[in-house]
Design a protein around this motif. Structure first.
Motif: not given
Length: 338
Positions: A245-246, A254-256, A290-297, A302-306
């Motif tokens: 994902x980007x 950012x990239x996942x 960060x670990x076990x990330x499933x989504x990014x925005x 600013x940036x966020x991760x799920x």
């Protein structure tokens, strides 16, 4: 032909240049006939054979006067009703080569002026407060992304098409010319599964998990290890494969990865890359902790991760509380949303 090329135009002018003037074509009759065929659309005949006058610009003035006489004076008064201001201006010219009218309008609006009318070659650049069809993309599109002044789409074939502003090559067609209709992105005729658009740049994710970006690159947002802008897609360093994902912000991206980690690059003066520094990066770096990330925005700065099992972390600018941690403090590393 003009109607087909520019289907969103609000009116058409037929100008009699030298050959037409010598032949003696009745452009007034042609205009009247075609106007009826197109449901009363203004089609204005302009007899301005050649470059006339001392400055060779008389034909231009004749054309401008024709617009005034045929459009302004024939439009119902209630249709033009609006609240005037001391800062209203109208753009009247003859050309829109390379999107000159777009650039001029942006400059005027940034100065605080209000552009209330525009007649400058390309009738498709008028604003619309209702949805209009994108030329050539009325079907067969699987995903879209919008930047500040441009938009892109993925077709069912996995190809990418973009349209709008192109000052920094963000349309990806190898030029710097704005386009009011979709153009093909160079080299991306298939194999694209996701798009993200930032401030005058664009990124794409391919079926093999590679990331390619194009457009503005003053702060390294293309991720190729340089600050050279590119009008065609280039690989992001180290992310040729393995990305799922980007996301793009104002001037950072950012990239996942397939290992559930996050990498970011570009503008970082507010910590939006998340590597613990305020140094902008021209190639991807790991986001700290960060670990076990499933989504990014990504937002403007600013940036966020799920992360599994549903926790949200954010980093970067927190001026308006965008990080959600209950403080006004920006952070160069991820913080948990309260």
């Amino acid at each position: 032909e003009i109607q087909e090329l520019f289907p969103l135009n609000k009116g058409i002018s037929i100008q009699s240049e030298c050959p037409i003037g010598l032949i003696g074509d009745d452009i007034e009759a042609v205009s009247k006939k075609k106007s009826k065929e197109h449901e009363g659309k203004p089609i204005i005949p302009v007899r301005c054979e050649g470059f006339r006058g001392v400055s060779q610009s008389l034909g231009h003035h004749i054309a401008n006067d024709a617009i005034r006489d045929w459009v302004f004076e024939r439009t119902p008064a209630d249709k033009n009703a609006f609240e005037p201001s001391p800062y209203d201006v109208a753009i009247i010219g003859d050309y829109n080569i390379g999107g000159d009218a777009w650039s001029s309008r942006i400059l005027l609006e940034e100065m605080g002026l209000r552009v209330i009318a525009q007649w400058s070659g390309d009738g498709t650049i008028a604003d619309s407060n209702t949805p209009v069809n994108v030329f050539g993309l009325t079907s067969g599109v699987t995903a879209i992304a919008a930047g500040v002044d441009h938009t892109c789409a993925i077709t069912s074939l996995g190809a990418v098409k973009c349209w709008g502003g192109n000052t920094y090559g963000q349309l990806g067609d190898g030029t710097a010319h704005n386009s009011p209709t979709p153009v093909n992105v160079t080299g991306l005729t298939s194999g694209v599964i996701a798009l993200a658009a930032g401030h005058e740049y664009t990124c794409a994710l391919t079926t093999v998990g590679g990331v390619k970006c194009w457009g503005r690159n003053d702060l390294g947002q293309l991720g190729d290890g340089t600050t050279n802008q590119s009008s065609s897609p280039i690989d992001v360093v180290g992310l040729e494969v393995g990305v799922t994902a980007i996301a793009t912000g104002w001037r950072h991206a950012c990239a996942l990865t397939s290992t559930a980690e996050v990498k970011c690059w570009g503008w970082n003066s507010l910590g939006q890359i998340g590597d613990g520094t305020l140094t902008s990066r021209q190639s991807p770096v790991d986001v700290a902790g960060l670990a076990n990330v499933t989504a990014i925005a990504a937002g403007g700065a600013h940036s966020c991760a799920l992360s599994a099992p549903g926790a949200v972390s954010c980093w970067g600018s927190n001026e308006a509380g965008a990080l959600g941690d209950g403080t006004p403090n920006s952070s160069a590393i991820p913080v948990s949303v309260a």
